[in-house]
Write a protein that holds these residues in place. Structure first.
Motif, PDB file in Angstrom:
ATOM      1  N   LYS A  82      10.980  -1.548   2.866  1.00  0.00           N
ATOM      2  CA  LYS A  82      11.813  -1.023   3.775  1.00  0.00           C
ATOM      3  C   LYS A  82      12.410  -0.586   5.180  1.00  0.00           C
ATOM      4  O   LYS A  82      12.646  -1.144   6.115  1.00  0.00           O
ATOM      5  N   ILE A  83      11.131  -0.145   5.029  1.00  0.00           N
ATOM      6  CA  ILE A  83      10.175   0.376   5.860  1.00  0.00           C
ATOM      7  C   ILE A  83       9.884  -0.775   7.436  1.00  0.00           C
ATOM      8  O   ILE A  83      10.064  -0.799   8.606  1.00  0.00           O
ATOM      9  N   PHE A  84       9.165  -1.932   6.514  1.00  0.00           N
ATOM     10  CA  PHE A  84       8.476  -3.147   7.022  1.00  0.00           C
ATOM     11  C   PHE A  84       9.645  -4.133   7.456  1.00  0.00           C
ATOM     12  O   PHE A  84       8.920  -4.915   7.558  1.00  0.00           O
ATOM     13  N   SER A  85      10.521  -3.960   6.879  1.00  0.00           N
ATOM     14  CA  SER A  85      11.951  -5.040   7.142  1.00  0.00           C
ATOM     15  C   SER A  85      11.144  -5.822   6.040  1.00  0.00           C
ATOM     16  O   SER A  85      11.791  -7.486   7.134  1.00  0.00           O
ATOM     17  N   ILE A  86      11.227  -5.920   5.346  1.00  0.00           N
ATOM     18  CA  ILE A  86      10.523  -7.407   4.652  1.00  0.00           C
ATOM     19  C   ILE A  86      11.967  -6.896   3.317  1.00  0.00           C
ATOM     20  O   ILE A  86      12.192  -6.553   3.381  1.00  0.00           O
TER      21      ILE A  86
ATOM     22  N   LEU B 211       0.800  -0.868   0.165  1.00  0.00           N
ATOM     23  CA  LEU B 211      -0.007  -0.116  -0.172  1.00  0.00           C
ATOM     24  C   LEU B 211       0.992   1.218   0.129  1.00  0.00           C
ATOM     25  O   LEU B 211       0.798   2.228  -0.853  1.00  0.00           O
ATOM     26  N   LEU B 212       2.045   1.618   0.603  1.00  0.00           N
ATOM     27  CA  LEU B 212       2.842   2.487   0.711  1.00  0.00           C
ATOM     28  C   LEU B 212       3.215   2.584  -0.650  1.00  0.00           C
ATOM     29  O   LEU B 212       3.644   4.197  -0.928  1.00  0.00           O
ATOM     30  N   ASP B 213       3.874   1.592  -1.041  1.00  0.00           N
ATOM     31  CA  ASP B 213       4.283   1.720  -2.196  1.00  0.00           C
ATOM     32  C   ASP B 213       3.523   1.941  -3.717  1.00  0.00           C
ATOM     33  O   ASP B 213       4.059   2.834  -4.724  1.00  0.00           O
ATOM     34  N   LEU B 214       2.134   1.377  -3.200  1.00  0.00           N
ATOM     35  CA  LEU B 214       1.331   1.278  -4.144  1.00  0.00           C
ATOM     36  C   LEU B 214       1.096   3.272  -4.325  1.00  0.00           C
ATOM     37  O   LEU B 214       0.801   3.633  -5.957  1.00  0.00           O
ATOM     38  N   ILE B 215       1.707   4.057  -3.042  1.00  0.00           N
ATOM     39  CA  ILE B 215       0.754   4.991  -3.059  1.00  0.00           C
ATOM     40  C   ILE B 215       1.857   6.056  -4.118  1.00  0.00           C
ATOM     41  O   ILE B 215       2.034   7.177  -4.182  1.00  0.00           O
ATOM     42  N   LEU B 216       3.594   5.749  -3.720  1.00  0.00           N
ATOM     43  CA  LEU B 216       4.492   6.346  -4.094  1.00  0.00           C
ATOM     44  C   LEU B 216       4.305   6.365  -5.060  1.00  0.00           C
ATOM     45  O   LEU B 216       4.848   7.453  -6.384  1.00  0.00           O
ATOM     46  N   LEU B 217       4.129   5.336  -5.829  1.00  0.00           N
ATOM     47  CA  LEU B 217       4.363   4.420  -7.252  1.00  0.00           C
ATOM     48  C   LEU B 217       2.826   5.696  -8.026  1.00  0.00           C
ATOM     49  O   LEU B 217       3.214   6.344  -8.986  1.00  0.00           O
ATOM     50  N   VAL B 218       1.794   6.093  -7.530  1.00  0.00           N
ATOM     51  CA  VAL B 218       0.639   6.294  -8.091  1.00  0.00           C
ATOM     52  C   VAL B 218       1.442   7.955  -7.840  1.00  0.00           C
ATOM     53  O   VAL B 218       0.598   8.703  -9.437  1.00  0.00           O
ATOM     54  N   ILE B 219       2.054   8.325  -6.577  1.00  0.00           N
ATOM     55  CA  ILE B 219       2.555  10.403  -6.971  1.00  0.00           C
ATOM     56  C   ILE B 219       3.582   9.986  -8.314  1.00  0.00           C
ATOM     57  O   ILE B 219       3.197  11.179  -9.131  1.00  0.00           O
ATOM     58  N   LEU B 220       3.975   9.211  -8.221  1.00  0.00           N
ATOM     59  CA  LEU B 220       5.471   9.429  -9.984  1.00  0.00           C
ATOM     60  C   LEU B 220       4.724   8.161 -10.872  1.00  0.00           C
ATOM     61  O   LEU B 220       4.907   9.780 -11.723  1.00  0.00           O
TER      62      LEU B 220
ATOM     63  N   SER C 117       8.352   5.070 -13.671  1.00  0.00           N
ATOM     64  CA  SER C 117       7.816   4.623 -12.413  1.00  0.00           C
ATOM     65  C   SER C 117       8.204   3.504 -11.724  1.00  0.00           C
ATOM     66  O   SER C 117       9.017   3.698 -10.620  1.00  0.00           O
ATOM     67  N   HIS C 118       8.693   2.102 -12.196  1.00  0.00           N
ATOM     68  CA  HIS C 118       8.331   1.330 -12.347  1.00  0.00           C
ATOM     69  C   HIS C 118       9.870   0.581 -11.881  1.00  0.00           C
ATOM     70  O   HIS C 118      10.313   0.125 -11.511  1.00  0.00           O
ATOM     71  N   LEU C 119      10.252   1.874 -13.253  1.00  0.00           N
ATOM     72  CA  LEU C 119      12.055   1.745 -13.005  1.00  0.00           C
ATOM     73  C   LEU C 119      12.723   2.275 -11.730  1.00  0.00           C
ATOM     74  O   LEU C 119      13.382   1.715 -11.488  1.00  0.00           O
ATOM     75  N   VAL C 120      12.076   3.462 -11.389  1.00  0.00           N
ATOM     76  CA  VAL C 120      12.357   4.022 -10.528  1.00  0.00           C
ATOM     77  C   VAL C 120      12.685   3.258  -8.683  1.00  0.00           C
ATOM     78  O   VAL C 120      13.526   2.998  -8.802  1.00  0.00           O
ATOM     79  N   LEU C 121      11.234   3.286  -8.690  1.00  0.00           N
ATOM     80  CA  LEU C 121      10.693   2.375  -7.665  1.00  0.00           C
ATOM     81  C   LEU C 121      10.424   1.491  -6.836  1.00  0.00           C
ATOM     82  O   LEU C 121      10.798   0.539  -6.423  1.00  0.00           O
ATOM     83  N   GLU C 122      10.607   0.062  -8.242  1.00  0.00           N
ATOM     84  CA  GLU C 122      10.912  -0.867  -8.039  1.00  0.00           C
ATOM     85  C   GLU C 122      12.076  -1.531  -8.726  1.00  0.00           C
ATOM     86  O   GLU C 122      12.392  -2.898  -8.410  1.00  0.00           O
ATOM     87  N   PHE C 123      13.044  -1.098  -9.384  1.00  0.00           N
ATOM     88  CA  PHE C 123      14.010  -1.696  -9.338  1.00  0.00           C
ATOM     89  C   PHE C 123      15.358  -0.364  -9.502  1.00  0.00           C
ATOM     90  O   PHE C 123      15.994  -1.271  -8.747  1.00  0.00           O
ATOM     91  N   ILE C 124      15.964   0.349  -9.506  1.00  0.00           N
ATOM     92  CA  ILE C 124      16.920   1.450  -8.841  1.00  0.00           C
ATOM     93  C   ILE C 124      16.951   0.927  -7.649  1.00  0.00           C
ATOM     94  O   ILE C 124      18.142   0.610  -7.202  1.00  0.00           O
ATOM     95  N   VAL C 125      15.420   2.110  -6.990  1.00  0.00           N
ATOM     96  CA  VAL C 125      15.521   1.754  -5.486  1.00  0.00           C
ATOM     97  C   VAL C 125      16.063   0.972  -4.594  1.00  0.00           C
ATOM     98  O   VAL C 125      16.229   0.473  -3.920  1.00  0.00           O
ATOM     99  N   PRO C 126      14.831  -0.512  -4.937  1.00  0.00           N
ATOM    100  CA  PRO C 126      15.998  -1.964  -4.921  1.00  0.00           C
ATOM    101  C   PRO C 126      17.701  -2.758  -4.796  1.00  0.00           C
ATOM    102  O   PRO C 126      17.840  -3.196  -3.874  1.00  0.00           O
ATOM    103  N   LEU C 127      17.879  -2.022  -6.141  1.00  0.00           N
ATOM    104  CA  LEU C 127      19.260  -1.845  -6.086  1.00  0.00           C
ATOM    105  C   LEU C 127      20.326  -1.459  -5.007  1.00  0.00           C
ATOM    106  O   LEU C 127      21.371  -1.411  -4.489  1.00  0.00           O
ATOM    107  N   LEU C 128      19.896  -0.354  -4.833  1.00  0.00           N
ATOM    108  CA  LEU C 128      20.432   0.297  -3.890  1.00  0.00           C
ATOM    109  C   LEU C 128      20.102   0.637  -2.284  1.00  0.00           C
ATOM    110  O   LEU C 128      21.279   0.240  -1.587  1.00  0.00           O
ATOM    111  N   PHE C 129      18.825  -0.126  -1.605  1.00  0.00           N
ATOM    112  CA  PHE C 129      18.520  -0.720  -0.627  1.00  0.00           C
ATOM    113  C   PHE C 129      19.134  -2.014  -0.645  1.00  0.00           C
ATOM    114  O   PHE C 129      19.847  -2.370   0.194  1.00  0.00           O
TER     115      PHE C 129
END
Length: 266
Positions: A149-153, A30-39, A128-140
């Motif tokens: 990251k927030i919910f430790s999974i 749900l948190l990722d979905l909100i950020l995804l919609v904004i982007l 949006s998917h490239l940034v939030l679902e690909f680049i960010v996970p590679l950085l984290f």
């Protein structure tokens, strides 16, 4: 489960699958979905401005309004309203509508808007998917989005090894973006513009049913994107994730060796 044994006073963790709880997965989603919609909204605005989408839409509306005023008709009626017409009214409606669709500028604008809308949706979703679902996970690391990251999974390969860029690309771009999102979206857009059929709608329904079946039937409760990339969402607080297959084997051999050496104490 993850078991802890004590060997020569040192706590050691035996590796096993620690699936993330349903509540954590939903919360992160749900948190990722909100950020995804904004982007998506931001990218869509930029792409639509570049393609003059608003101007073309307004011009098309002006053409349709002009014909509606000329023929004293409303072309934006529902199927039920059309079915309620008399045969004479239907014949007049169809005759007038044929004149509209034969208008060269109307046809040109309709095609431009369809392909512009397809471009806007596909590009904004992709970026949006490239940034939030690909680049960010590679950085984290460990395939973590901001929500994860927030919910430790985290995300790992089903064999307990860390995900790499190739796996994340398959999971995100091929799985989430292409199969789960864009195929249904394109089909629905086609139907909106009268291009699709009941068969194409059936594809959307089949994808949705397949997702549900996978979540229920698979041991890891995985979606399509996890199945095709051989990944699983895990609880990072209790899950051991190895850097490589060799590192996992080395750890397991060491644990087995120490267990055998100290078996007299059990």
């Amino acid at each position: 489960p993850c078991y802890i044994i004590n060997i020569e006073g040192i706590d050691k963790m035996i590796y096993d699958l620690q699936k993330a709880s349903f509540l954590k997965r939903v919360s992160a989603f749900l948190l990722d979905l909100i950020l995804l919609v904004i982007l998506i909204t931001g990218f869509a605005w930029g792409v639509s401005s570049a393609l003059n989408f608003a101007e073309n839409s307004n011009e098309l509306d002006t053409i349709i309004s002009g014909y509606e005023e000329q023929f004293d008709l409303n072309f934006s009626i529902s199927y039920d309203e059309y079915d309620a017409m008399t045969e004479e009214q239907k014949a007049y409606f169809n005759e007038c509508y044929d004149k509209v669709v034969k208008d060269e500028r109307y046809t040109q604008l309709t095609n431009m808007i369809f392909y512009s809308l397809l471009t806007i949706v596909s590009l904004s979703f992709f970026l949006s998917h490239l940034v939030l679902e690909f680049i960010v996970p590679l950085l984290f690391k460990n395939g973590q989005t901001i929500g994860k990251k927030i919910f430790s999974i985290a995300v790992m390969r089903i064999d307990g090894v860390k995900v790499n860029p190739t796996i994340m690309f398959v999971r995100t771009i091929l799985g989430k973006y292409t199969i789960e999102l864009m195929i249904p979206t394109i089909i629905l857009l086609m139907m909106r513009f009268g291009v699709g059929s009941i068969v194409t709608l059936g594809v959307v329904i089949l994808i949705a049913l397949f997702e549900i079946i996978l979540v229920i039937a698979t041991k890891t409760n995985s979606f399509i994107h996890d199945v095709i990339s051989s990944t699983v969402v895990v609880d990072l607080q209790s899950q051991m994730i190895f850097d490589s297959v060799e590192a996992k084997k080395e750890y397991q051999l060491r644990i087995h060796s120490e267990e055998a050496k100290n078996s007299k104490y059990f």
